[in-house]
Design a protein around this motif. Sequence first.
Motif, PDB file in Angstrom:
ATOM      1  N   GLN A  67       9.524  -4.704  10.518  1.00 26.94           N
ATOM      2  CA  GLN A  67      10.005  -4.984   9.156  1.00 26.94           C
ATOM      3  C   GLN A  67      10.237  -3.682   8.403  1.00 26.94           C
ATOM      4  O   GLN A  67      11.240  -3.544   7.694  1.00 26.94           O
ATOM      5  CB  GLN A  67       8.987  -5.855   8.414  1.00 26.94           C
ATOM      6  CG  GLN A  67       9.412  -6.192   6.983  1.00 26.94           C
ATOM      7  CD  GLN A  67       8.462  -7.151   6.314  1.00 26.94           C
ATOM      8  OE1 GLN A  67       8.437  -8.334   6.643  1.00 26.94           O
ATOM      9  NE2 GLN A  67       7.667  -6.656   5.389  1.00 26.94           N
ATOM     10  N   ARG A  68       9.315  -2.722   8.549  1.00 25.64           N
ATOM     11  CA  ARG A  68       9.483  -1.452   7.838  1.00 25.64           C
ATOM     12  C   ARG A  68      10.751  -0.736   8.289  1.00 25.64           C
ATOM     13  O   ARG A  68      11.487  -0.178   7.485  1.00 25.64           O
ATOM     14  CB  ARG A  68       8.263  -0.538   8.045  1.00 25.64           C
ATOM     15  CG  ARG A  68       8.415   0.802   7.315  1.00 25.64           C
ATOM     16  CD  ARG A  68       7.268   1.757   7.577  1.00 25.64           C
ATOM     17  NE  ARG A  68       6.076   1.364   6.865  1.00 25.64           N
ATOM     18  CZ  ARG A  68       4.952   2.096   6.860  1.00 25.64           C
ATOM     19  NH1 ARG A  68       4.898   3.234   7.538  1.00 25.64           N
ATOM     20  NH2 ARG A  68       3.903   1.685   6.185  1.00 25.64           N
ATOM     21  N   ARG A  69      11.017  -0.755   9.609  1.00 21.67           N
ATOM     22  CA  ARG A  69      12.218  -0.092  10.120  1.00 21.67           C
ATOM     23  C   ARG A  69      13.469  -0.801   9.618  1.00 21.67           C
ATOM     24  O   ARG A  69      14.464  -0.149   9.278  1.00 21.67           O
ATOM     25  CB  ARG A  69      12.188  -0.090  11.655  1.00 21.67           C
ATOM     26  CG  ARG A  69      13.379   0.615  12.303  1.00 21.67           C
ATOM     27  CD  ARG A  69      13.396   2.095  11.998  1.00 21.67           C
ATOM     28  NE  ARG A  69      14.522   2.764  12.621  1.00 21.67           N
ATOM     29  CZ  ARG A  69      15.402   3.506  11.974  1.00 21.67           C
ATOM     30  NH1 ARG A  69      15.288   3.677  10.669  1.00 21.67           N
ATOM     31  NH2 ARG A  69      16.386   4.096  12.613  1.00 21.67           N
ATOM     32  N   ILE A  85       0.761   2.704   0.338  1.00 18.28           N
ATOM     33  CA  ILE A  85       0.580   2.283  -1.057  1.00 18.28           C
ATOM     34  C   ILE A  85       1.834   1.576  -1.558  1.00 18.28           C
ATOM     35  O   ILE A  85       1.758   0.556  -2.255  1.00 18.28           O
ATOM     36  CB  ILE A  85       0.221   3.503  -1.941  1.00 18.28           C
ATOM     37  CG1 ILE A  85      -1.178   4.013  -1.562  1.00 18.28           C
ATOM     38  CG2 ILE A  85       0.281   3.144  -3.427  1.00 18.28           C
ATOM     39  CD1 ILE A  85      -1.564   5.316  -2.221  1.00 18.28           C
ATOM     40  N   TYR A  86       3.002   2.103  -1.184  1.00 18.09           N
ATOM     41  CA  TYR A  86       4.267   1.444  -1.528  1.00 18.09           C
ATOM     42  C   TYR A  86       4.306   0.037  -0.923  1.00 18.09           C
ATOM     43  O   TYR A  86       4.664  -0.938  -1.607  1.00 18.09           O
ATOM     44  CB  TYR A  86       5.429   2.289  -1.014  1.00 18.09           C
ATOM     45  CG  TYR A  86       6.755   1.576  -0.940  1.00 18.09           C
ATOM     46  CD1 TYR A  86       7.527   1.358  -2.073  1.00 18.09           C
ATOM     47  CD2 TYR A  86       7.242   1.107   0.281  1.00 18.09           C
ATOM     48  CE1 TYR A  86       8.738   0.688  -2.002  1.00 18.09           C
ATOM     49  CE2 TYR A  86       8.458   0.450   0.373  1.00 18.09           C
ATOM     50  CZ  TYR A  86       9.200   0.245  -0.777  1.00 18.09           C
ATOM     51  OH  TYR A  86      10.403  -0.407  -0.691  1.00 18.09           O
ATOM     52  N   ASP A  87       3.923  -0.096   0.349  1.00 19.82           N
ATOM     53  CA  ASP A  87       3.898  -1.413   1.005  1.00 19.82           C
ATOM     54  C   ASP A  87       2.936  -2.364   0.290  1.00 19.82           C
ATOM     55  O   ASP A  87       3.213  -3.568   0.160  1.00 19.82           O
ATOM     56  CB  ASP A  87       3.472  -1.269   2.470  1.00 19.82           C
ATOM     57  CG  ASP A  87       4.554  -0.631   3.333  1.00 19.82           C
ATOM     58  OD1 ASP A  87       5.725  -0.608   2.903  1.00 19.82           O
ATOM     59  OD2 ASP A  87       4.221  -0.145   4.438  1.00 19.82           O
ATOM     60  N   GLU A  88       1.805  -1.836  -0.163  1.00 22.10           N
ATOM     61  CA  GLU A  88       0.825  -2.669  -0.875  1.00 22.10           C
ATOM     62  C   GLU A  88       1.394  -3.171  -2.206  1.00 22.10           C
ATOM     63  O   GLU A  88       1.135  -4.312  -2.615  1.00 22.10           O
ATOM     64  CB  GLU A  88      -0.466  -1.871  -1.109  1.00 22.10           C
ATOM     65  CG  GLU A  88      -1.245  -1.611   0.186  1.00 22.10           C
ATOM     66  CD  GLU A  88      -2.255  -0.465   0.065  1.00 22.10           C
ATOM     67  OE1 GLU A  88      -2.439   0.058  -1.067  1.00 22.10           O
ATOM     68  OE2 GLU A  88      -2.843  -0.083   1.091  1.00 22.10           O
ATOM     69  N   ILE A  89       2.168  -2.329  -2.879  1.00 18.83           N
ATOM     70  CA  ILE A  89       2.825  -2.753  -4.124  1.00 18.83           C
ATOM     71  C   ILE A  89       3.800  -3.887  -3.819  1.00 18.83           C
ATOM     72  O   ILE A  89       3.843  -4.901  -4.533  1.00 18.83           O
ATOM     73  CB  ILE A  89       3.564  -1.556  -4.774  1.00 18.83           C
ATOM     74  CG1 ILE A  89       2.562  -0.497  -5.250  1.00 18.83           C
ATOM     75  CG2 ILE A  89       4.446  -2.026  -5.937  1.00 18.83           C
ATOM     76  CD1 ILE A  89       3.204   0.833  -5.629  1.00 18.83           C
ATOM     77  N   ALA A 107      -1.034   7.137  -7.874  1.00 16.41           N
ATOM     78  CA  ALA A 107       0.075   6.977  -6.928  1.00 16.41           C
ATOM     79  C   ALA A 107       0.842   5.692  -7.214  1.00 16.41           C
ATOM     80  O   ALA A 107       2.081   5.674  -7.215  1.00 16.41           O
ATOM     81  CB  ALA A 107      -0.452   6.974  -5.492  1.00 16.41           C
ATOM     82  N   GLN A 108       0.112   4.595  -7.475  1.00 16.40           N
ATOM     83  CA  GLN A 108       0.767   3.332  -7.806  1.00 16.40           C
ATOM     84  C   GLN A 108       1.624   3.467  -9.062  1.00 16.40           C
ATOM     85  O   GLN A 108       2.775   3.004  -9.102  1.00 16.40           O
ATOM     86  CB  GLN A 108      -0.287   2.227  -8.016  1.00 16.40           C
ATOM     87  CG  GLN A 108      -0.980   1.782  -6.744  1.00 16.40           C
ATOM     88  CD  GLN A 108      -2.115   0.805  -7.019  1.00 16.40           C
ATOM     89  OE1 GLN A 108      -2.470   0.555  -8.180  1.00 16.40           O
ATOM     90  NE2 GLN A 108      -2.691   0.240  -5.963  1.00 16.40           N
ATOM     91  N   ILE A 109       1.079   4.113 -10.085  1.00 17.04           N
ATOM     92  CA  ILE A 109       1.811   4.276 -11.352  1.00 17.04           C
ATOM     93  C   ILE A 109       3.072   5.101 -11.133  1.00 17.04           C
ATOM     94  O   ILE A 109       4.143   4.775 -11.647  1.00 17.04           O
ATOM     95  CB  ILE A 109       0.895   4.902 -12.427  1.00 17.04           C
ATOM     96  CG1 ILE A 109      -0.153   3.874 -12.865  1.00 17.04           C
ATOM     97  CG2 ILE A 109       1.694   5.410 -13.617  1.00 17.04           C
ATOM     98  CD1 ILE A 109      -1.221   4.414 -13.790  1.00 17.04           C
ATOM     99  N   SER A 110       2.965   6.173 -10.343  1.00 16.12           N
ATOM    100  CA  SER A 110       4.126   7.020 -10.069  1.00 16.12           C
ATOM    101  C   SER A 110       5.185   6.257  -9.276  1.00 16.12           C
ATOM    102  O   SER A 110       6.376   6.257  -9.635  1.00 16.12           O
ATOM    103  CB  SER A 110       3.694   8.269  -9.293  1.00 16.12           C
ATOM    104  OG  SER A 110       4.826   9.024  -8.886  1.00 16.12           O
ATOM    105  N   ILE A 111       4.761   5.586  -8.192  1.00 18.57           N
ATOM    106  CA  ILE A 111       5.718   4.866  -7.336  1.00 18.57           C
ATOM    107  C   ILE A 111       6.369   3.725  -8.104  1.00 18.57           C
ATOM    108  O   ILE A 111       7.600   3.549  -8.067  1.00 18.57           O
ATOM    109  CB  ILE A 111       5.005   4.336  -6.074  1.00 18.57           C
ATOM    110  CG1 ILE A 111       4.535   5.499  -5.191  1.00 18.57           C
ATOM    111  CG2 ILE A 111       5.940   3.424  -5.268  1.00 18.57           C
ATOM    112  CD1 ILE A 111       3.601   5.085  -4.063  1.00 18.57           C
TER     113      ILE A 111
END
Length: 631
Positions: free
Chosen positions: A47-49, A74-78, A467-471
Amino acid sequence: MDLRDIKGIGDKLASKIINHFGSQEEFFRAASNYEVYKLASMEGISQRRAVEIINTVLGNPTEEFLKTERALQIYDEIILCIIQYASTEYTRNRILLLSPGKTTAEIQENMNLVMEAKKKVKNLPIDDLITLLKNLDFTKNSKPKYDTSKAILVEAEEDYTSLMDRGLNQHAQIISIHEVGSLEEFELVVYVYREGILELDETSNIAMISADVEDIQIVPEIVLSYYHKNKVLLENILKIRDILGYESVLGDVLNTLNSLESSRVDENVFDRAINRAKEKADEKLKNAIKNVDLSGEEVLEILNKDMPPKIQVIFDEILKGAMENIKEETGVSFDPFIQKYPLEIDQQELERVKRQEMGKEQVKSFEKRINAAGELEQLRSKVEAEIQEILEFDYQFTLGCFAHYYDLHAPILGDGFSFKEGLHLNLALEDPSNVQRINYSLESPENVVLLTGANSGGKTTLLETLAQISIMSQMGLPVCAKEAQVKLVDELYFFSKKRSLDAGAFESFLSTFMPIVVRDKDKLILLDELEAITELEAAVKIISSFINFIQDSESFAIIVTHMAREILKNTDVRVDGIEAKGLDDEYNLIVDRTPRMNYFARSTPELILRMVYERSEGKLKEIYGKMLEKF
């Protein structure tokens, strides 16, 4: 664009993708429609690819911003936090393709969209909408089934060839007038004429259509099958549009479809009507004949198989009533009975009438379907626009639900990073009384900070929250903080805690880590206890050198460390601290998780040792007690 222009796609993978989609053009069409799952369903593509490939096609190269595995995680978790509110495959695909960017106008535009969606969600029946939305999906382009009960009759060879070339033979048998046999074997014959040379006086199942008409007037199912296949979808779309107060043509569409359902011919109506009429007539005959006195001559007439006038009058009267009953139920006046007692049904006459009337009804139904197909074909673009509008609503509704339930707020795009009452997404849905919101600031000229303090005190959680806030900000999403200011950066690095590395792995780490400082990009760099990678003295020198390089740049960094004192001997840098205040009645650490600025926090081994001591028993507790005496 050629498939092979995409990073990581060579000839072999390109061929597999083309075979999977049918053509390169079809793949690009699917990519433009955000169809991640279709690509991810291929063997060998995760899925990521799939997300990376389609994002590249769409011009959203996520990997240019998220530079480490933990940053990607972290991006995937968001994404997972958002996608739990998605109801349709369309929306799940769109969410998977949400990508961090750096164009302020695009970020602000998406931010405004999400905040507006959050505001609307509060006033909507969320559960009702989710139930309806979960039944939505892409429309199905249904091909009509081959109809063996129908034939298409043509006069001219050129018309035969034309209809074959247009593929109408995939829907029904095409017959030339010169080869025609009995037309009664078909329920419906569509006579595509030019001169009308066929005599049709005795045939009721033939519908005449000019040879110059469009295909849908010969096979209206070309249009109608799409609507029949998607009827439940259209019903749900209409319900959603009613809730939202949107105008719709779908009410008219569904009324048209329902009228076609009610006009379907039921040949059993004749059998039911005749059987009921026979039952009543037989009972009346039985009662009437009981009261008839016959003379000797009349008895002889019966023996000679002639019907005495007295009996004939009774039959005539009762059969007249039976025929009236049949006409009331079927709309057709005919006599299906043989005069006997009990009455017998003339099956040959019944079948003749059924064929005749069914043929008429088939022609009426066909004409009705032609009219419906013409109307619905005109509405097709509006119908698809309404479906797309609701799918787009689901996308915005999903983002609105995410912002609503996680209590997200739009950040200000500026210089540096700061937030008030920030919260990690994993804690946002917890009971507010059980979590502590935190404040923090990372701004120039103090663009590098050492973060010290208690084990289990929340240092890693703080890094992940930032990191979450930035992304999320660069994805154009509001963030999990009451107030926030975020600097848009080119790259985000997050290095997690690592065990001590051997020489080869350490060399590989350095070749990845140190080039960061020479890249001419604005960066946010988050380092979590980097000292574990090698010997203490070497780690101090590496981190100190790294700090000096970053301080002279436009980038920002937070370094979680237990070696602050040693690092300060080599460089001048701000130190913040998260400190444990003691133990509560349950022997849990009491920690103020908001870091104190310019504060060197004490580590907490004594408090942790005391906690373990209080929770232990017997000999083990004695050992922990002796250790505590050393403090």
